[in-house]
Design an enzyme around this catalytic site. Structure first.
Site, PDB file in Angstrom:
ATOM      1  N   LYS A 172      48.305  33.762  35.968  1.00  0.00           N
ATOM      2  CA  LYS A 172      46.879  33.930  35.636  1.00  0.00           C
ATOM      3  C   LYS A 172      46.646  35.416  35.327  1.00  0.00           C
ATOM      4  CE  LYS A 172      43.132  35.046  36.729  1.00  0.00           C
ATOM      5  NZ  LYS A 172      42.284  36.044  36.002  1.00  0.00           N
ATOM      6  N   GLU A 247      49.832  44.546  45.188  1.00  0.00           N
ATOM      7  CA  GLU A 247      49.736  45.946  44.754  1.00  0.00           C
ATOM      8  C   GLU A 247      48.275  46.213  44.491  1.00  0.00           C
ATOM      9  OE1 GLU A 247      51.796  48.137  45.042  1.00  0.00           O
ATOM     10  OE2 GLU A 247      53.464  46.794  45.490  1.00  0.00           O
TER      11      GLU A 247
END
Ligand code: UN1
Length: 493
Positions: A172, A247
């Site tokens: 996605k 992250e």
């Protein structure tokens, strides 16, 4: 219309609905119209990935690697075209966009090679006629959610190691760079991926991304984006026992010591602060300068920043492109106002640029605040735009304390000619990445990438062992006894 890619076919979202990807340098230009995926489509994509997994995990890893190698070659052939598309879709200047494509190429080739490594260990047994080994096995179906600032590089950081390790994927991408993402998927499909191995769903983070991240059918999640979202998703993954790599934000800093090569430090601060219009998780949004060179550094830094040329990143004369969207533009302006109210000195920039080439886009002048107190919000919070705070420090110790004094810990850098100072900084800076005499950006794909504290959670990205392979595989330990009798570890001696 650009569709979703589910089970080997390009399909429209079941509920209909589309969204547009707009050129931030010229908002009149629609770069693509995307078909939105709803929950049903995500369910189908996860189902297709699950069904494809058994055959994919059994395919010899070198063969999986060959597919990635072919994809790398195709990316290389189409580098210019993809770079230009990227500049149009999210604004970064063409040289940087080509670097982004290169990062995807590098990762494809590197992970293609991993197909012939993926090594575990063989270790002697304490018993006769018995052997022991550890092997890497894939984790299963991986949900991969990527941001808009590296439209090909970050998807490649996740997709390539996931695939070579034998996982199947539901991807996605950010809705702001979904056109670039679709190109990458198309290339991987053309390179020979079997159906269902890589699936692509388009939509917003709040809807499609969130639904995918908490889907019971995925076994691992790799996410790059904001700290707020990352920590929320990580908590859910922990609860469900899924592997996770997040992250997230950064408040990266460059230290400039009195003995630094000042010209080099200024170049590094410009590149770190204003490259990609400051929209990198690795951006140098703080520069901590030792007293004795504070003023000369600042003078040169302000002069260099005000000389940067803003405009459409497709023009090779342009240094700084637009920011990605109106929402980002508002957020960045909000921080500039906060900086002024907090009493920082605005030395250059601070405004939108709406002239000439910039009339139709989201442009913000490179902005420098000086006399920033390390506790001010502009020195603590991630702005993700072309805004740099310059902070004074008495000595190295204070500089390191300032750099470490935020909730983030992604990247830091020090400019010094003194080997001892460099060694102390390397030891005491609490970030996941430390640069010496180089800016905060420019991580290479074959080393683990990621941060400490609120910048990173779970496994590191990129790299091989110690990085992405640890995220996308789990260890299986196999003991084989060929003695033909019951042997008891620890007991038979
Ligand atoms: C990011 O900003 O999200 O080191 C990734 C760098 C790039 C990767 C940045 N190679 O800045």
């Amino acid at each position: 219309m650009i569709k979703n890619f589910i089970d080997g076919e390009w399909v429209e979202g079941a509920e209909g609905g589309t969204f547009q990807s707009i050129n931030p340098a010229n908002t009149a230009e629609v770069v693509g119209v995307l078909s939105r995926a709803g929950k049903q489509d995500v369910d189908r994509a996860v189902g297709a990935a699950r069904a494809a997994w058994q055959d994919w995990r059994r395919m010899p890893a070198p063969k999986r690697g060959e597919i990635l190698f072919r994809a790398g070659e195709m990316l290389l052939r189409r580098k210019q075209e993809l770079g230009e598309l990227m500049t149009r879709e999210m604004g970064k200047v063409i040289a940087e966009a080509l670097g982004d494509v290169q990062e995807a190429i590098d990762m494809s080739f590197y992970m293609a090679g991993e197909g012939r490594r993926l090594a575990g260990e063989t270790i002697p047994s304490e018993l006769p006629d018995k052997d022991c080994k550890s092997v890497r096995v894939p984790i299963g179906v991986c949900g991969l959610i990527t941001p808009w600032n590296f439209p090909l590089a970050i998807p490649a950081w996740k997709i390539m190691p996931a695939l070579v390790s034998g996982n199947t994927v539901v991807f996605k991408p950010s809705s702001l760079t979904a056109v670039c993402a679709a190109k990458l998927v198309e290339i991987l499909q053309q390179a020979g991926l079997p159906r269902g191995v890589l699936n692509l769903v388009h939509g917003s983070g709040e809807e499609t991304g969130d639904y995918l991240a908490s889907h019971p059918g995925i076994d691992g999640l790799s996410f790059t984006g904001s700290t707020a979202v990352g920590m929320r998703l990580a908590a859910r993954c922990a609860e469900a026992g899924k592997k996770v790599s997040c992250e997230m934000g950064g408040k990266n800093a460059i230290i400039v010591m009195e003995d630094a090569d000042l010209a080099l430090a200024v170049e590094g601060a410009i590149w770190g602060g204003f490259g990609t219009s400051g929209q990198r998780c690795t951006a140098a949004s703080r520069v901590v300068v030792q007293e004795g060179v504070y003023q000369p550094f600042l003078d040169r830094f302000v002069k260099a920043a005000s000389a940067l040329r803003l405009g459409n990143g497709l023009s090779p004369q342009v240094d700084v492109g637009p920011v990605v969207s109106e929402a980002q533009m508002k957020k960045i302006h909000g921080y500039i106002e906060i900086g002024k109210k907090e009493g920082a000195e605005l030395l250059t920039g601070g405004k939108a640029c709406r002239q000439g080439d910039c009339a139709q886009g989201y442009f913000i002048e490179p902005t420098i605040f000086a006399e920033v107190d390390p506790k001010m919000r502009i020195a603590q919070e991630e702005i993700f735009g072309p805004v740099v705070s310059v902070i004074r420090a008495r000595d190295l110790e204070e500089a390191i304390a300032i750099v470490n004094g935020t909730p983030y810990g992604l990247v830091s850098s020090i400019y010094t000619q003194d080997v001892n100072r460099s060694a102390i900084a390397e030891r005491d800076l609490e970030t996941g990445i430390v640069y010496v005499n180089a800016s905060t950006i420019g991580a290479e794909i074959h080393l683990p990438f990621g941060g400490t504290k609120r910048s990173g959670f779970g496994y590191r990205e990129a790299g091989g062992r110690g990085g992405a392979l640890d995220m996308f595989t789990k260890w299986k330990v196999i003991y084989r006894d060929f003695s033909g009798r019951l042997q008891k570890a620890q007991i038979d001696r």
